[in-house]
Design a protein around this motif. Sequence first.
Motif: not given
Length: 331
Positions: A66-88
């Motif tokens: 949350l400190a890294a992204d206060p708007l996060a809606l899911s935990c690190v085990e359940h990243p959003s699609r946008a997060e997965v795409a960014r990581l890729q």
Amino acid sequence: MTPATDTETREALVLRRQQLLRADRVNPQPDVRALLADIDFALERCERGTFGICDVCHEDIGAERLAADPLALSCVEHPSRAEVARLQRDLSLARRIQRGLLPGSPGAFPGWDYHYRYQPAGDIGGDFCDVLPNAATGETLVLVGDVAGKGVAASMLMSSLLASARSLSSVGLRPAELLSRVNALFHDTTSPSSYATLAAAVLRPNGDADLYSAGHWPPILKRAHALEPVTIASGLPIGLFPDAKYTATRVRLRPGDTLLFYTDGAIDEDHSAGEESGRRQLGDALTRANGHGLDVLLDGCLADLARVRSGRPATDDLMLFAVRATRGARR
Ligand SMILES: [Zn+2]
């Protein structure tokens, strides 16, 4: 989330909202509008008591995330699609950067041809090689190594190790001294659990090879007609202790003789038969490729590995580096 952090978070969100509203009045932008909508949704979640709770598993998202992204809606085990795409995207960029750090292949330097194959287990890995010519002496230093671990962390350590070897080589340091300094630098700048194994060879135009080992497998030597065992004085892996020393073992290669360097990934795959079986398999590939180019040899090694794996995905990074004497000492 404690009530105190809850209040702090809400205040931070409200402040951020005011700043964005001001920015939007001065210079309206679709991105700002989207961010405002996200902040409003986060404030709504604060009201409902669901802020900081994962949408998927309903567990705590965690203060660090949350400190890294206060708007996060899911935990690190359940990243959003946008997060997965960014990581890729990040990983494929890192993969290109890592490839760019390795030398071109196939290649040649005075008295020798070389060719290598690199296959990280994931997008990026900790195995590496380098070819560092010394214009003053006519020798070339070849490095083949394996940073403990896999993935992003190993690849970062690998690039730091390569950078220090290159800069020390560019000032003309002798190989034994260069390895000791690389060891000390790696030891001083990484965590105590980080280390790398490394095979180094100083190759001269006349076919002489000075071989060094920092806890790494010795290369396999293929003479024109038979394999020949190589025993090297092995030093400590890079980075374990601050003051390791390395000594050379000399072998003389004749035209057509080949040295094959490799990392764990090239011999570990057959867990049931063990590493010696993996080394034997590489020796067999060398024998079969007699009279053929280095590319045929490397293809043969990879085909053998694929057969042993029989469809299992690779679990370790792999580097195979073959170098062949083209002139060599005529005796
Ligand atoms: Zn979750």
